[in-house]
Design an enzyme around this catalytic site. Structure first.
Site, PDB file in Angstrom:
ATOM      1  N   HIS A   1      -9.892  -5.669  10.555  1.00 30.67           N
ATOM      2  CA  HIS A   1     -10.492  -5.419   9.247  1.00 30.67           C
ATOM      3  C   HIS A   1     -11.872  -4.775   9.359  1.00 30.67           C
ATOM      4  O   HIS A   1     -12.648  -4.792   8.407  1.00 30.67           O
ATOM      5  CB  HIS A   1     -10.609  -6.726   8.456  1.00 30.67           C
ATOM      6  CG  HIS A   1      -9.292  -7.340   8.109  1.00 30.67           C
ATOM      7  ND1 HIS A   1      -8.514  -7.966   9.040  1.00 30.67           N
ATOM      8  CD2 HIS A   1      -8.611  -7.401   6.939  1.00 30.67           C
ATOM      9  CE1 HIS A   1      -7.402  -8.412   8.458  1.00 30.67           C
ATOM     10  NE2 HIS A   1      -7.439  -8.077   7.185  1.00 30.67           N
TER      11      HIS A   1
ATOM     12  N   GLU B   1       0.812  -1.220   0.000  1.00 32.25           N
ATOM     13  CA  GLU B   1       0.000   0.000   0.000  1.00 32.25           C
ATOM     14  C   GLU B   1       0.845   1.269   0.000  1.00 32.25           C
ATOM     15  O   GLU B   1       0.554   2.221  -0.732  1.00 32.25           O
ATOM     16  CB  GLU B   1      -0.952   0.004   1.205  1.00 32.25           C
ATOM     17  CG  GLU B   1      -2.184  -0.854   1.044  1.00 32.25           C
ATOM     18  CD  GLU B   1      -1.916  -2.344   1.146  1.00 32.25           C
ATOM     19  OE1 GLU B   1      -2.782  -3.142   0.747  1.00 32.25           O
ATOM     20  OE2 GLU B   1      -0.824  -2.712   1.629  1.00 32.25           O
TER      21      GLU B   1
END
Length: 327
Positions: free
Chosen positions: A129, A60
């Site tokens: 998450h 990322e």
């Protein structure tokens, strides 16, 4: 008008903008060959090719940084995070580079980049998450933060975000990708950033909701209507810039406020809204502002505990009754 899902509305926005402007490209994990982790980018690789729809490695901070550099030299990247939980790895690139570069360069660099993907809770994906990170990004000047709650809003706001010359954090909700709604078929349809929407008119209490909590707030308003309580539901749609005037005007009309949000209560958007309302409309309040937030704990994995940890119609109804002094 066409009735489509939120993922289809996002896909339409991306396709129409990429057809309109050749400087726009998409990049992220599985956006190309796999058609997107949530199929938002379905069909775009076939139409635009691998120079404009780019599968990235699992890094990322790498592809976010590459996107910022591309924006600095005139391209318009749309960077997809498979989930905004993974954007945590790229916060240096987002907060220290994207958010500040235009200011630090004295306006010499525009940063027309969109970071998009699902935010908040999913279905039993546990603590790492299921985080709602909007208050984190909204805290930093230089970033715009957008959270759609309907397919029409998703399409119109994403098109505006892509056309903006500043970095935009565009936060969807995984649980809502399949939600259906009417969307204008006009390719010129856009929704300006910084304009709230009154999802339902009312007179007795204002419910301020965003993203996942908007449909919950609307269902709560329906239940309360049967009990003689008229609720106005306001969706800010963008958190930065924030359309505080629409919110304050509603508060002045109803005199009672409930804020429904999926994020944690401490230092959250609800806390900011509460402060803004107290500073601007204190004399109009007939009860303290009430917040319905996620539990102030890491998200549990167990389904029954997960259900208890996030806002619900029942919790919003109870909060409105509390500020209306009905219990």
């Amino acid at each position: 008008m066409a009735v489509i899902t939120m993922r289809e509305a996002l896909n339409q926005a991306l396709r129409e903008e990429m057809q309109r402007d050749e400087t726009i490209f998409l990049m992220g994990e599985e956006v190309a060959e796999y058609q997107g982790a949530y199929k938002v980018t379905k069909g775009l690789l076939d139409e635009f090719g691998d120079k404009r729809v780019i599968d990235s490695p699992i890094t990322e901070l790498g592809f976010a940084g590459l996107g910022v550099g591309a924006a600095m030299v005139g391209l318009r990247p749309v960077i997809e995070f498979m989930t905004f939980n993974f954007s945590i790895l790229a916060t240096d690139q987002i907060i220290n580079s994207a958010a500040k570069m235009r200011y630090m360069s004295g306006g010499q660099f525009k940063i027309p980049i969109v970071f998009r993907g699902p935010n908040g809770s999913a279905f039993q994906v546990s603590s790492q998450h299921s985080q709602a990170l909007e208050s984190w990004y909204a805290h930093f000047p230089g970033l715009k933060v957008v959270m759609p709650s309907t397919p029409a809003d998703a399409k119109g706001l994403l098109k505006s975000a892509i056309r903006d010359d500043n970095p935009v954090i565009f936060m969807e909700q995984e649980r809502m990708y399949g939600n259906k709604g009417e969307v204008p078929e006009d390719e010129d349809f856009i929704i300006p950033l910084g304009v709230a929407d009154v999802k339902r008119e009312g007179t007795d209490a204002t419910i301020i909701a965003r993203s996942l909590t908007v449909p919950l707030a609307l269902k709560a308003a329906e239940e309360l209507e049967k009990q003689g309580v008229s609720c106005e539901v306001i969706d800010p749609r963008t958190l930065r810039p924030l359309d505080i005037e629409t919110i304050i005007n509603s508060v002045k009309k109803t005199n009672r406020v409930v804020i429904a949000e999926e994020s944690h209560p401490f230092c959250g958007i609800g806390a900011e809204l509460s402060a803004e309302i107290a500073e601007r409309a204190f004399d109009f309040l007939d009860a303290p502002v009430r917040r319905v937030s996620a539990a102030d704990v890491p998200m549990p994995y167990a389904k029954n505990l997960e259900r208890e940890a996030i806002p619900s119609v029942e919790k919003i109804v109870a909060a409105v009754k509390e500020v209306a002094y009905l219990d």
